[in-house]
Design an enzyme around this catalytic site. Structure first.
Site, PDB file in Angstrom:
ATOM      1  N   TYR A 138      -6.158  -2.632   0.231  1.00 61.26           N
ATOM      2  CA  TYR A 138      -5.746  -1.235   0.068  1.00 61.26           C
ATOM      3  C   TYR A 138      -5.923  -0.840  -1.394  1.00 61.26           C
ATOM      4  O   TYR A 138      -5.552  -1.596  -2.305  1.00 61.26           O
ATOM      5  CB  TYR A 138      -4.273  -1.057   0.459  1.00 61.26           C
ATOM      6  CG  TYR A 138      -3.727   0.335   0.185  1.00 61.26           C
ATOM      7  CD1 TYR A 138      -3.788   1.326   1.168  1.00 61.26           C
ATOM      8  CD2 TYR A 138      -3.169   0.658  -1.048  1.00 61.26           C
ATOM      9  CE1 TYR A 138      -3.306   2.605   0.915  1.00 61.26           C
ATOM     10  CE2 TYR A 138      -2.690   1.933  -1.300  1.00 61.26           C
ATOM     11  CZ  TYR A 138      -2.757   2.897  -0.321  1.00 61.26           C
ATOM     12  OH  TYR A 138      -2.286   4.160  -0.578  1.00 61.26           O
ATOM     13  N   GLU A 227      -7.365   7.599  -1.566  1.00 66.50           N
ATOM     14  CA  GLU A 227      -6.845   6.436  -0.853  1.00 66.50           C
ATOM     15  C   GLU A 227      -7.971   5.784  -0.055  1.00 66.50           C
ATOM     16  O   GLU A 227      -8.623   6.444   0.764  1.00 66.50           O
ATOM     17  CB  GLU A 227      -5.711   6.854   0.080  1.00 66.50           C
ATOM     18  CG  GLU A 227      -5.046   5.677   0.791  1.00 66.50           C
ATOM     19  CD  GLU A 227      -3.911   6.132   1.691  1.00 66.50           C
ATOM     20  OE1 GLU A 227      -2.790   5.631   1.538  1.00 66.50           O
ATOM     21  OE2 GLU A 227      -4.168   6.999   2.548  1.00 66.50           O
TER      22      GLU A 227
END
Length: 416
Positions: A138, A227
């Site tokens: 991530y 993101e």
């Protein structure tokens, strides 16, 4: 570096930030933007008709593809279309299968945990080459209020809900401050990639380069959030951004017109789009009491008082301090476009805003729009006396109150 608990809170803030009124791009648009900054992704091509999807698949160069519904909402893979078709993300293995799935997606509404029961229309699909990751990570670039600057947020637990990861294992989150002017130091980026567990010098260097490029995009395009979930290390030792969510600051529209031209209003609530054109702060809700208030704080308080009396607001509507009678009329048109609205509650505190302007707009809207539902009005502050006299002399069925509590109770009663 932040403490693990601070890192976890930061991720929660990131999730909330995504819900604000910032421009969001479709995945295929985000991929194109990433690629323009040299950030590697799986090969991806968008299609807006089943026939176009078939043609893209036929000429893609491989049958090992993934088809993704292009809808601005999370949870697409587990979503369901209003025609009964299950899932907005599928593995496909032939042009014929691509056309079949695209025909079930395009033109239908995808319902996910984020869209509500109404769902959102799917106007396009994206075909991407299938790349199987050896490990998923991530990565996000965000603004941090505590350090008052940008930060790189990373975790070696990608491909899942990062807020859940932060809550269960705060130590799995690595938060790295970024110098606003200089960007991410290459040595720092390389250190982060090693701490995350990228294997081999090539993958570590590629990850560090991606971190730096993501920040460059973040700063140059006035992003509020970038993101990547997941960022993948492939079996052959390279690094790819597999999925992206990008948000941009509405205040930067004047200098980011190329980005804002990509806005897809079909993904937005129509009444909110109309309100934005009139410079009204409007968010549609599910209740039966239309609210027209000035000031975000008073608007929130008004909604709370209505709820306290057992009512449910149909919207958040802040007309601001510069509203005119014409703006008020437009606000009424937006409120009345919702068939669930059974009463309207106007709550104005006149500081910068003049109560007589509100009264003039209310009277004009009531007459011209043929208002038939009950209207409760509370006006306090600048030009209050004049406003009340205007309402009284209008002869219209407008129910005035001085007490907020009493006015809210009446609005709830009339909405039943």
């Amino acid at each position: 570096m932040h403490t693990p608990f601070r890192q976890a809170r930061l991720l929660v803030q990131a999730g909330r930030a995504a819900q604000r009124r910032f421009l969001s791009l479709h995945e295929y648009q985000s991929v194109q933007l990433l690629n323009s900054y040299g950030i590697p992704t799986p090969k991806s091509i968008a299609a807006k008709t089943p026939e176009e999807a078939y043609s893209v698949a036929k000429n893609f160069g491989t049958d090992e593809l993934v088809i993704k519904a292009q809808v601005l909402a999370g949870g697409r893979g587990k979503g369901k279309f209003d025609n009964g078709f299950q899932g907005g993300v599928h593995v496909v293995s032939s042009p014929g299968q691509v056309k079949e799935y695209a025909s079930k997606m395009i033109g239908s509404k995808l319902i996910t945990k984020q869209t509500g029961s109404a769902g959102r229309i799917c106007n396009a699909v994206m075909l991407a080459e299938r790349r199987d990751p050896a490990h998923e990570y991530y990565v996000a670039v965000l603004n941090d209020r505590v350090t008052q600057g940008p930060v790189l947020v990373t975790s070696n637990q990608g491909g899942m809900n990062i807020e859940e990861v932060a809550a269960k294992d705060p130590n799995a989150i690595i938060t790295t401050p970024i110098d606003f002017d200089k960007g991410l130091d290459p040595a720092v980026g390389l250190d982060v990639s090693k701490r995350l567990g990228f294997k081999g010098e090539t993958a570590q260097r590629e990850a560090a380069d991606i971190f730096a490029s993501l920040y460059k995009l973040f700063r140059e395009k006035d992003a509020t959030q970038i993101e990547i979930n997941p960022m993948a290390e492939t079996a052959d030792g390279h690094v790819l951004c597999m999925d992206a969510k990008l948000g941009f600051d509405d205040n930067a529209e004047f200098r980011q017109q190329d980005i804002f031209s990509l806005r897809d209003i079909s993904q937005e609530e129509p009444s909110e789009v109309e309100a934005q054109k009139a410079n009204l702060n409007f968010i549609k809700l599910d209740g039966t009491i239309g609210c027209l208030v000035n000031g975000a704080g008073l608007a929130m308080a008004t909604m709370d008082v209505l709820s306290l009396h057992g009512g449910n607001p149909a919207n958040f509507l802040d007309v601001g301090g510069g509203a005119t009678p014409e703006t008020v009329k437009k606000a009424f048109e937006i409120l009345l476009s919702d068939p669930k609205v059974k009463s309207i509650f106007i709550n104005i505190f006149g500081g910068i805003m003049r109560c007589d302007y509100i009264a003039e707009g209310v009277i004009k809207a009531t007459k011209e729009l043929g208002l038939s539902i009950p209207l409760v009005v509370r006006l306090k502050g600048t030009k209050e006396v004049e406003a009340k006299e205007m309402i009284k002399e209008s002869g219209l069925k407008i129910i005035p109150f001085d007490s907020l509590d009493e006015a809210a109770a009446k609005a709830v009663e009339l909405a039943v």
